[in-house]
Design a protein around this motif. Structure first.
Motif, mmCIF file in Angstrom:
data_model
loop_
_atom_site.group_PDB
_atom_site.id
_atom_site.type_symbol
_atom_site.label_atom_id
_atom_site.label_comp_id
_atom_site.label_asym_id
_atom_site.label_seq_id
_atom_site.Cartn_x
_atom_site.Cartn_y
_atom_site.Cartn_z
ATOM 1 N N GLN A 298 0.842 -1.210 0.000
ATOM 2 C CA GLN A 298 0.000 0.000 0.000
ATOM 3 C C GLN A 298 0.873 1.255 0.000
ATOM 4 O OE1 GLN A 298 -2.308 -0.860 3.506
ATOM 5 N NE2 GLN A 298 -3.389 -2.528 2.488
ATOM 6 N N ALA A 299 1.917 1.245 0.827
ATOM 7 C CA ALA A 299 2.822 2.409 0.881
ATOM 8 C C ALA A 299 3.536 2.575 -0.457
ATOM 9 C CB ALA A 299 3.832 2.218 2.012
ATOM 10 N N ALA A 300 3.944 1.464 -1.056
ATOM 11 C CA ALA A 300 4.667 1.544 -2.331
ATOM 12 C C ALA A 300 3.782 2.089 -3.443
ATOM 13 C CB ALA A 300 5.218 0.163 -2.702
ATOM 14 N N GLU A 301 2.486 1.800 -3.389
ATOM 15 C CA GLU A 301 1.570 2.367 -4.391
ATOM 16 C C GLU A 301 1.666 3.892 -4.381
ATOM 17 O OE1 GLU A 301 -2.648 1.234 -4.752
ATOM 18 O OE2 GLU A 301 -2.169 -0.476 -3.460
ATOM 19 N N VAL A 302 1.799 4.450 -3.177
ATOM 20 C CA VAL A 302 1.898 5.907 -3.035
ATOM 21 C C VAL A 302 3.281 6.397 -3.461
ATOM 22 C CG1 VAL A 302 1.829 7.823 -1.374
ATOM 23 C CG2 VAL A 302 0.203 5.922 -1.162
ATOM 24 N N PHE A 303 4.331 5.730 -2.960
ATOM 25 C CA PHE A 303 5.707 6.222 -3.203
ATOM 26 C C PHE A 303 6.178 5.979 -4.639
ATOM 27 C CE2 PHE A 303 6.087 5.639 1.561
ATOM 28 C CZ PHE A 303 6.165 7.003 1.830
ATOM 29 N N ARG A 304 5.519 5.074 -5.360
ATOM 30 C CA ARG A 304 5.887 4.827 -6.752
ATOM 31 C C ARG A 304 5.636 6.078 -7.592
ATOM 32 N NH1 ARG A 304 3.164 -0.144 -7.217
ATOM 33 N NH2 ARG A 304 4.847 -1.168 -6.079
ATOM 34 N N LYS A 305 4.641 6.838 -7.193
ATOM 35 C CA LYS A 305 4.259 8.014 -7.985
ATOM 36 C C LYS A 305 4.814 9.321 -7.425
ATOM 37 C CE LYS A 305 -0.039 5.992 -9.527
ATOM 38 N NZ LYS A 305 -1.347 5.636 -9.096
ATOM 39 N N ASN A 306 5.175 9.300 -6.135
ATOM 40 C CA ASN A 306 5.538 10.568 -5.490
ATOM 41 C C ASN A 306 6.720 10.392 -4.538
ATOM 42 O OD1 ASN A 306 2.600 11.812 -6.015
ATOM 43 N ND2 ASN A 306 2.333 9.841 -5.025
ATOM 44 N N PRO A 307 7.669 11.343 -4.525
ATOM 45 C CA PRO A 307 8.753 11.263 -3.542
ATOM 46 C C PRO A 307 8.314 11.797 -2.178
ATOM 47 C CG PRO A 307 9.056 13.182 -4.945
ATOM 48 C CD PRO A 307 7.810 12.491 -5.433
ATOM 49 N N ARG A 326 10.619 -10.537 0.815
ATOM 50 C CA ARG A 326 9.562 -10.546 -0.195
ATOM 51 C C ARG A 326 9.408 -9.156 -0.821
ATOM 52 N NH1 ARG A 326 3.458 -12.074 1.339
ATOM 53 N NH2 ARG A 326 2.704 -11.815 -0.795
ATOM 54 N N ALA A 327 9.510 -8.127 0.020
ATOM 55 C CA ALA A 327 9.403 -6.747 -0.479
ATOM 56 C C ALA A 327 10.582 -6.419 -1.397
ATOM 57 C CB ALA A 327 9.351 -5.780 0.703
ATOM 58 N N LEU A 328 11.732 -6.975 -1.063
ATOM 59 C CA LEU A 328 12.936 -6.774 -1.891
ATOM 60 C C LEU A 328 12.714 -7.412 -3.257
ATOM 61 C CD1 LEU A 328 15.688 -5.450 -1.303
ATOM 62 C CD2 LEU A 328 16.526 -7.687 -0.596
ATOM 63 N N ASP A 329 12.237 -8.650 -3.259
ATOM 64 C CA ASP A 329 11.985 -9.367 -4.519
ATOM 65 C C ASP A 329 10.936 -8.648 -5.366
ATOM 66 O OD1 ASP A 329 13.770 -11.306 -3.849
ATOM 67 O OD2 ASP A 329 12.278 -12.755 -3.127
ATOM 68 N N ALA A 330 9.955 -8.048 -4.698
ATOM 69 C CA ALA A 330 8.868 -7.391 -5.431
ATOM 70 C C ALA A 330 9.234 -5.968 -5.865
ATOM 71 C CB ALA A 330 7.610 -7.363 -4.563
ATOM 72 N N GLY A 331 10.441 -5.520 -5.507
ATOM 73 C CA GLY A 331 10.880 -4.180 -5.906
ATOM 74 C C GLY A 331 10.378 -3.058 -5.005
ATOM 75 N N LEU A 332 9.708 -3.421 -3.914
ATOM 76 C CA LEU A 332 9.134 -2.377 -3.049
ATOM 77 C C LEU A 332 10.219 -1.591 -2.313
ATOM 78 C CD1 LEU A 332 6.143 -4.332 -1.378
ATOM 79 C CD2 LEU A 332 6.255 -3.254 -3.629
ATOM 80 N N ILE A 333 11.266 -2.289 -1.895
ATOM 81 C CA ILE A 333 12.332 -1.624 -1.125
ATOM 82 C C ILE A 333 13.011 -0.558 -2.004
ATOM 83 C CG2 ILE A 333 14.496 -1.964 0.167
ATOM 84 C CD1 ILE A 333 12.043 -3.245 1.573
ATOM 85 N N LYS A 334 13.231 -0.906 -3.276
ATOM 86 C CA LYS A 334 13.827 0.057 -4.220
ATOM 87 C C LYS A 334 12.904 1.276 -4.378
ATOM 88 C CE LYS A 334 16.858 0.862 -7.735
ATOM 89 N NZ LYS A 334 16.352 2.082 -8.307
ATOM 90 N N THR A 335 11.615 1.015 -4.442
ATOM 91 C CA THR A 335 10.642 2.116 -4.539
ATOM 92 C C THR A 335 10.770 3.051 -3.335
ATOM 93 O OG1 THR A 335 9.095 0.714 -5.745
ATOM 94 C CG2 THR A 335 8.154 2.650 -4.666
ATOM 95 N N PHE A 336 10.875 2.448 -2.142
ATOM 96 C CA PHE A 336 10.983 3.264 -0.921
ATOM 97 C C PHE A 336 12.266 4.099 -0.937
ATOM 98 C CE2 PHE A 336 8.529 -0.420 1.190
ATOM 99 C CZ PHE A 336 7.313 0.158 0.855
ATOM 100 N N ILE A 337 13.367 3.442 -1.308
ATOM 101 C CA ILE A 337 14.654 4.144 -1.277
ATOM 102 C C ILE A 337 14.665 5.264 -2.323
ATOM 103 C CG2 ILE A 337 17.126 3.862 -1.737
ATOM 104 C CD1 ILE A 337 16.844 1.070 -0.367
#
Lengths: 408, 161
Positions: A298-307, A326-337
């Motif tokens: 849910q957080a990544a949905e937001v951060f994918r579009k906005n810093p 799992r978040a690392l594999d799904a690319g979520l951690i990269k999105t957060f960073i």
């Protein structure tokens, strides 16, 4: 006369039929202890003369509250617990595996139909997996290990009848905030909360974790929600149709809006639109209620579009190592960073004002954690707002609380 | 003569024993008790003083440090209109006298008091009035009568001194 789920559970433990109000001595199926309240248990155990452990169920130590240790005192606490565990044949979960309540369900240590006790008030989270959990104090736990049993009053039960399904941007967090707002922070004091979702109401485990976790914020002793996978043990504690309840609450899930608990009580709940515009200094996502993979998605949905907004600190804490991977594999951690978030290892961290993001005087934080008491996350002059992960992440990118629809 | 410290509703365990100090010794934790709402509390408490509160006292955490710091500071009796489950249970276990107020009370901050724990009575010496409270019942009272759950368990294990 029929029985509630908790009456059936305590009847099993007592070895005879019991009802609300009865007093029993019983042995739970599992005892687990963490690194902040564990040391006090060891000192109580010493006062008992360090006897052989008479409790015959499973005991697990988890090092999650101040891990990695922040100072020599917290490091010594873990060292002392490790020593006690190895000397008494107690399982120590490897350090860094995650936050106990989420972790022990993930590892299969808390299964449907079980009764577990822990050194932590959020042991009620076990209810998410069709088990009953209750917190106990340190000395209580020491006496349970030494003597084999502890005492319980069989609680009365509040039943929550749930119909319909949650709208987009509303989650389990909003369900429990709405319940607490309706019944009050002591509305379920000493009670068991038994959730009855209708056959078409879908509640995935991650939503149930958020709901079960904060039942203690309404004073509940324990709670239960139907698990994904039924077991014989769970089937044996399903409530009777003619069970006697203290009270009931009807909840239409489709009417539940994204909500915010404002300082300084989890019961001060408002619609997110009514607190829109409140400026935030920090956003903290992740703890035993909402550090799940769904929350990270849910957080990544937001951060994918906005810093992350300039001047805002955003801290993300996956609840377990497995969720992190799992978040690392799904690319979520990269999105957060990439969005400018700080990603922390699993720990109870700043949720309880311990370390890794403690607040300064006058700082305002919005978090998907479970308590917004005065000084909970740090300085007594700081303030914490509680909300779901969409709302918290949206505040991180706007620098102020907004309805999450505004960032999509 | 003992005096009363009066607090309102929903005083939580983070206020009574803040999380940031819990990994330290009780002597350190107790100096931060109530600091978010009454910073001078630890310095002002003297042995034998009592604490009077509203509903849901001790809500939140299972931390036993909450009743323990109050005891260690010198509080000898806590009465409230209501208690959260874990605080109540922990207080009995550690041997802190505790009771639920019957009816209402006119005890105000700093009033001088005398009290009879077994009789469930507090005399407000400053005002000449009486507040009644009900002490723990049944098995809880048995535990409190032994001085807490440690002496109670030692007796149960046949190891009492």
């Amino acid at each position: 006369m029929g029985k509630t789920s908790i009456e059936k559970l305590f009847s099993r433990l007592a070895g005879h039929g019991v009802k609300a109000g009865d007093f029993i001595w019983a042995a739970p199926d599992l005892v687990y202890v963490h690194d902040v309240l564990g040391p006090m248990m060891l000192s109580s155990y010493k006062k008992l003369g360090n006897p052989k452990i008479n409790y015959t169920g499973k005991v697990i130590f988890v090092y999650d509250h101040i891990f990695p240790p922040k100072d020599s005192a917290s490091a010594n606490n873990i060292r002392n617990m490790l020593g006690f565990a190895s000397g008494n044949n107690i399982e120590s979960i490897p350090m860094g595996e995650g936050i106990e309540h989420t972790l022990l369900i993930e590892r299969g240590a808390i299964e449907p139909g079980m009764f577990v006790v822990g050194s932590d008030s959020h042991t009620v989270t076990a209810g998410a997996n069709g088990a009953f959990g209750a917190g106990l104090g340190s000395t209580d736990l020491a006496c349970l290990l030494a003597s084999g049993t502890t005492w319980f009053m069989v609680p009365e039960t509040m039943v929550i009848n749930m119909t319909g399904n949650l709208p987009r941007f509303s989650t389990g967090k909003d369900v429990i905030l709405n319940i607490i707002s309706k019944i009050g922070v002591d509305g379920a004091n000493y009670m068991s909360m038994e959730f009855h979702p209708s056959s078409d109401t879908r509640l995935q485990l991650d939503d149930r974790l958020a709901i079960a976790n904060m039942t203690v914020e309404a004073g509940a002793k324990t709670c239960i929600l139907p698990p994904d996978r039924r077991t014989d043990a769970y089937d044996s504690i399903i409530w009777d149709e003619d069970a006697v309840y203290r009270s009931s609450l009807d909840l239409n899930m489709s009417e539940i809006r994204p909500s915010v608990a404002v300082p300084y009580s989890p019961g001060n709940v408002k619609d997110v639109r009514d607190v829109a515009g409140t400026k935030v200094d920090q956003v903290y996502l992740g703890n035993c209620s909402n550090g799940t993979f769904s929350d990270l998605q849910q957080a990544a949905e937001v951060f994918r579009k906005n810093p992350v907004h300039e001047g805002v600190t955003a801290i993300i804490v996956p609840a377990t190592r497995k969720i992190y991977a799992r978040a690392l594999d799904a690319g979520l951690i990269k999105t957060f960073i990439d969005a400018g978030c700080t990603v922390s290892p699993p720990t109870c961290g700043a949720c309880a004002g311990l370390h890794m993001g403690v607040l300064a005087r006058d700082e305002v934080c919005i978090s998907n954690t479970n308590r917004n008491f005065r000084g909970r996350m740090g300085d007594p002059g700081s303030m914490v707002y509680l909300a779901n992960s969409y709302v918290a992440a949206a505040a991180a990118v706007e620098g102020k609380i907004v309805d999450p629809t505004e960032v999509f | 003569m003992p005096k009363a410290f009066v607090f309102g509703d929903d005083i939580d365990t983070d206020v009574i024993a803040p999380g940031g100090y819990l990994h330290l010794s009780i002597d350190q934790v107790k100096m931060h008790s109530m600091e978010a709402i009454f910073p001078d509390f630890p310095k002002m408490v003297e042995k034998g003083d009592i604490l009077v509160a509203g509903k849901n006292f001790g809500s939140g955490s299972s931390r036993e440090q909450a009743p323990v710091v109050l005891m260690e500071l010198g509080i000898s009796l806590v009465v409230a209109k209501g208690f959260a489950r874990l605080f109540f249970r922990n207080a009995v276990n550690v041997g802190l006298s505790i009771g639920t107020i019957i009816g209402s009370t006119d005890i105000a901050q700093g009033d001088l008091v005398s009290y009879d724990v077994a009789g469930g009575e507090i005399r407000n010496v400053s005002k000449g009035t009486v507040t009644r409270f009900s002490p723990p019942q049944g098995a809880l009272n048995d535990i409190l009568n032994e001085g807490g759950i440690v002496p109670y368990t030692l007796k149960k294990l046949g190891r009492s001194k």
